[in-house]
Every structure is written in C-alpha cells, then in structure tokens.
Design an enzyme around this catalytic site. Structure first.
Site, PDB file in Angstrom:
ATOM      1  N   GLY A 142       0.781  -1.231   0.000  1.00  0.00           N
ATOM      2  CA  GLY A 142       0.000   0.000   0.000  1.00  0.00           C
ATOM      3  C   GLY A 142       0.812   1.280   0.000  1.00  0.00           C
ATOM      4  O   GLY A 142       0.319   2.336   0.397  1.00  0.00           O
ATOM      5  N   SER A 143       2.056   1.225  -0.501  1.00  0.00           N
ATOM      6  CA  SER A 143       2.854   2.455  -0.502  1.00  0.00           C
ATOM      7  C   SER A 143       2.258   3.494  -1.466  1.00  0.00           C
ATOM      8  O   SER A 143       2.343   4.698  -1.205  1.00  0.00           O
ATOM      9  CB  SER A 143       4.320   2.168  -0.834  1.00  0.00           C
ATOM     10  OG  SER A 143       4.465   1.747  -2.162  1.00  0.00           O
ATOM     11  N   ASN A 144       1.653   3.044  -2.554  1.00  0.00           N
ATOM     12  CA  ASN A 144       1.005   4.004  -3.460  1.00  0.00           C
ATOM     13  C   ASN A 144      -0.237   4.616  -2.816  1.00  0.00           C
ATOM     14  O   ASN A 144      -0.478   5.824  -2.952  1.00  0.00           O
ATOM     15  CB  ASN A 144       0.656   3.339  -4.792  1.00  0.00           C
ATOM     16  CG  ASN A 144       1.855   3.270  -5.717  1.00  0.00           C
ATOM     17  OD1 ASN A 144       2.278   4.292  -6.252  1.00  0.00           O
ATOM     18  ND2 ASN A 144       2.434   2.089  -5.862  1.00  0.00           N
ATOM     19  N   ARG A 146      -5.138  -8.368  -9.472  1.00  0.00           N
ATOM     20  CA  ARG A 146      -6.189  -9.093 -10.194  1.00  0.00           C
ATOM     21  C   ARG A 146      -6.599  -8.299 -11.420  1.00  0.00           C
ATOM     22  O   ARG A 146      -6.531  -7.069 -11.407  1.00  0.00           O
ATOM     23  CB  ARG A 146      -7.437  -9.264  -9.319  1.00  0.00           C
ATOM     24  CG  ARG A 146      -7.231 -10.241  -8.216  1.00  0.00           C
ATOM     25  CD  ARG A 146      -8.440 -10.375  -7.342  1.00  0.00           C
ATOM     26  NE  ARG A 146      -8.105 -11.322  -6.298  1.00  0.00           N
ATOM     27  CZ  ARG A 146      -8.293 -12.637  -6.386  1.00  0.00           C
ATOM     28  NH1 ARG A 146      -8.886 -13.153  -7.445  1.00  0.00           N
ATOM     29  NH2 ARG A 146      -7.916 -13.435  -5.412  1.00  0.00           N
ATOM     30  N   ASN A 187      -4.866   2.523 -13.177  1.00  0.00           N
ATOM     31  CA  ASN A 187      -3.908   1.536 -12.688  1.00  0.00           C
ATOM     32  C   ASN A 187      -2.517   2.149 -12.721  1.00  0.00           C
ATOM     33  O   ASN A 187      -2.241   3.036 -13.533  1.00  0.00           O
ATOM     34  CB  ASN A 187      -3.936   0.293 -13.595  1.00  0.00           C
ATOM     35  CG  ASN A 187      -2.989  -0.789 -13.121  1.00  0.00           C
ATOM     36  OD1 ASN A 187      -2.895  -1.073 -11.923  1.00  0.00           O
ATOM     37  ND2 ASN A 187      -2.258  -1.397 -14.048  1.00  0.00           N
ATOM     38  N   HIS A 215       1.442   0.937 -13.214  1.00  0.00           N
ATOM     39  CA  HIS A 215       2.212  -0.213 -13.684  1.00  0.00           C
ATOM     40  C   HIS A 215       3.699   0.141 -13.598  1.00  0.00           C
ATOM     41  O   HIS A 215       4.111   1.216 -14.039  1.00  0.00           O
ATOM     42  CB  HIS A 215       1.815  -0.551 -15.123  1.00  0.00           C
ATOM     43  CG  HIS A 215       2.511  -1.775 -15.615  1.00  0.00           C
ATOM     44  ND1 HIS A 215       2.128  -3.046 -15.232  1.00  0.00           N
ATOM     45  CD2 HIS A 215       3.581  -1.937 -16.431  1.00  0.00           C
ATOM     46  CE1 HIS A 215       2.930  -3.927 -15.792  1.00  0.00           C
ATOM     47  NE2 HIS A 215       3.821  -3.287 -16.519  1.00  0.00           N
ATOM     48  N   ASP A 224      -3.024  -3.810 -19.213  1.00  0.00           N
ATOM     49  CA  ASP A 224      -2.002  -2.757 -19.279  1.00  0.00           C
ATOM     50  C   ASP A 224      -1.995  -2.049 -20.631  1.00  0.00           C
ATOM     51  O   ASP A 224      -0.928  -1.659 -21.129  1.00  0.00           O
ATOM     52  CB  ASP A 224      -0.599  -3.332 -18.961  1.00  0.00           C
ATOM     53  CG  ASP A 224      -0.530  -3.980 -17.590  1.00  0.00           C
ATOM     54  OD1 ASP A 224      -1.226  -3.499 -16.664  1.00  0.00           O
ATOM     55  OD2 ASP A 224       0.210  -4.968 -17.435  1.00  0.00           O
ATOM     56  N   GLU A 226       6.629   6.229  -8.746  1.00  0.00           N
ATOM     57  CA  GLU A 226       5.194   5.902  -8.668  1.00  0.00           C
ATOM     58  C   GLU A 226       4.506   6.818  -7.663  1.00  0.00           C
ATOM     59  O   GLU A 226       3.384   7.268  -7.879  1.00  0.00           O
ATOM     60  CB  GLU A 226       4.989   4.446  -8.236  1.00  0.00           C
ATOM     61  CG  GLU A 226       5.420   3.421  -9.263  1.00  0.00           C
ATOM     62  CD  GLU A 226       5.073   1.991  -8.836  1.00  0.00           C
ATOM     63  OE1 GLU A 226       4.543   1.790  -7.731  1.00  0.00           O
ATOM     64  OE2 GLU A 226       5.342   1.077  -9.630  1.00  0.00           O
TER      65      GLU A 226
HETATM   66  C1  GAR Z   1       3.662  -1.226  -7.355  1.00  0.00           C
HETATM   67  O1  GAR Z   1       5.034  -1.214  -7.663  1.00  0.00           O
HETATM   68  C2  GAR Z   1       2.840  -1.324  -8.616  1.00  0.00           C
HETATM   69  O2  GAR Z   1       3.420  -0.695  -9.692  1.00  0.00           O
HETATM   70  C3  GAR Z   1       2.775  -2.810  -8.811  1.00  0.00           C
HETATM   71  O3  GAR Z   1       2.603  -3.325  -7.510  1.00  0.00           O
HETATM   72  C4  GAR Z   1       3.288  -2.493  -6.599  1.00  0.00           C
HETATM   73  C5  GAR Z   1       2.386  -2.225  -5.423  1.00  0.00           C
HETATM   74  O4  GAR Z   1       3.058  -1.547  -4.406  1.00  0.00           O
HETATM   75  N1  GAR Z   1       1.669  -3.166  -9.653  1.00  0.00           N
HETATM   76  C6  GAR Z   1       1.741  -4.102 -10.585  1.00  0.00           C
HETATM   77  O5  GAR Z   1       2.730  -4.782 -10.789  1.00  0.00           O
HETATM   78  C7  GAR Z   1       0.462  -4.279 -11.390  1.00  0.00           C
HETATM   79  N2  GAR Z   1       0.686  -5.120 -12.518  1.00  0.00           N
HETATM   80  P1  GAR Z   1       2.285  -0.881  -3.203  1.00  0.00           P
HETATM   81  O6  GAR Z   1       1.326  -1.929  -2.627  1.00  0.00           O
HETATM   82  O7  GAR Z   1       3.367  -0.541  -2.222  1.00  0.00           O
HETATM   83  O8  GAR Z   1       1.555   0.329  -3.705  1.00  0.00           O
END
Ligand code: GAR
Length: 211
Positions: free
Chosen positions: A21-23, A102, A118, A120, A156, A185
């Site tokens: 969940g850093s984003n 998912r 999303n 990516h 994507d 990100e």
């Molecule tokens: C992120 O790096 C995102 O780009 C990736 O999952 C990570 C989630 O990090 N998403 C994918 O690979 C989607 N295909 P987070 O939980 O710390 O936000």
C-alpha cells in the site's frame, strides 16, 4: 472527462490493493498535505492481512477485506458485485488500482466508465504483466519507469495519463530498480489524480490529453 462534477468538490476515490500500500500512502499523504483535492471513500483488499488496510485505518479511512475467491487472478462474479456495491455506496467517482493483483473485468469498468486507473511499474507499452522491473532489467534497457493509465478491457493497454522514467544502473538488482521505480510511482499517482480532480484531462481517442 470531468464535465459533470463540481470541480471545487474533492474527487471521490476508492483504492483497491493487495499488498503493502505504498502508493495508497502517497495518495493519502497528498490529500493530507492539501496538494490533491480528493477524498478516499474506501480501501478494499482481496488479501485479508494486506498492510494497505492497516495504513487506511490509521488515517480513519473505511477499509475492508473482500475475498475474491474462487478466482485466483481476476475479479469477477459475486466478489466483483460486492466491490462495485461498496464503492457505489460511498459515491465513488474514480477507482484506483494500487498494487491490486487481479484483472478487473467488464462489470466494474462499466460501473466506472473511463474512471478506473492503474499504476504499472514499467514504461508501457513495454513490459506489461508481472514483475516488470525484472523484465526490464533482464532485457537490458537503460531507462525504466512507471505508468499511470486508464484501465480498458486489455491488460495494461489503456490510455496513458502519466509516465515517469528512471535510469537503470549497471549494478542494479531487481530490488534496487523496483525501489527507484516506486519512488517515481509515489509522485505519478498523485499527479494523475490532481489532473483528474482539477478537470484537466480530456480523452482524444486513446490519447489522454492533460491541459
Ligand atoms: C507497485 O510497484 C505497482 O506498480 C505494482 O505493484 C506495486 C504495489 O506496491 N503493480 C503491478 O505490478 C500491477 N501489474 P504498493 O502496494 O506498495 O503500492
């Protein structure tokens, strides 16, 4: 894309995630510091103990685990209905996929038309799919990055809102490259949402134009 909303009102955003969940945190922080005019309506995870849920609760945000079983890689059927109903019950305008592992299907995309985003960890259309930072490293590219895009029926493939690049260093490992990409990100998602919240995004075919 923003014709119908009152721009002074906070953009109502639901966040779906499966992990750290850093984003989501970067979006929460942007809202709390006042740089993003938005409100997180709810955070939903398909993983019961995902840290994203704890992060949300610490900030007083409604956070729920909703199982997506029996499917392993997609959100469909009864689970999909529950996700949509919860998000609609909070008058959600935009759905943010933030590490949601998912594939979202037609029913959710139809409930929030052109309003599912999303992030990516690659400069799309290069390296779609899983562990894109590792794909980039193995391929030998010198520049990597991340992409925020509108989700369409493909994987994507939707219109690109924001991209940020990082150099690939000679001594990078998958982990060090991923960390550098993630730092970008955390700027890219707030930037994309700020553009949406202020009504500056226009779709021209598959081009998302930010004014
Ligand atoms: C992120 O790096 C995102 O780009 C990736 O999952 C990570 C989630 O990090 N998403 C994918 O690979 C989607 N295909 P987070 O939980 O710390 O936000």
């Amino acid at each position: 894309m923003n014709d119908k909303r009152q721009l002074q009102e906070p953009l109502r955003v639901a966040v779906l995630g499966s992990g750290n969940g850093s984003n989501a945190q970067s979006i929460i922080d942007s809202i709390e510091t006042g740089s993003l005019n938005a409100k997180i309506t709810c955070v939903i995870s398909d993983v019961e103990n995902a840290y994203i849920l704890e992060r949300a609760r610490k900030h007083g945000i409604h956070a729920e685990f909703i199982s997506a079983a029996p499917f392993k890689t997609k959100l469909e059927g009864d689970a999909e209905k529950k996700y949509i109903a919860l998000m609609q019950s909070f008058q959600t305008e935009v759905v943010v996929l933030a590490g949601f592992m998912r594939i979202v299907k037609t029913a959710l995309l139809t409930a929030f038309p052109n309003r599912v985003l999303n992030i990516h960890p690659a400069l799309l259309p290069a390296f779609p799919g899983m562990e894109s930072w590792k794909q980039a490293l193995d391929y030998g590219v010198k520049v990597a990055g991340c992409t925020v895009h509108i989700v369409d029926e493909g994987t994507d493939t939707g219109p690109i809102l924001v991209q940020k690049s990082v150099p690939v260093l000679e001594n990078d490992t998958p982990a060090t490259l991923h960390t550098r990409i993630q730092a970008e990100e955390h700027k890219a998602y707030p930037e994309a949402l700020t553009a949406l919240a202020s009504g500056r995004v226009r779709l021209e075919g598959r081009r998302a134009v930010i004014e």
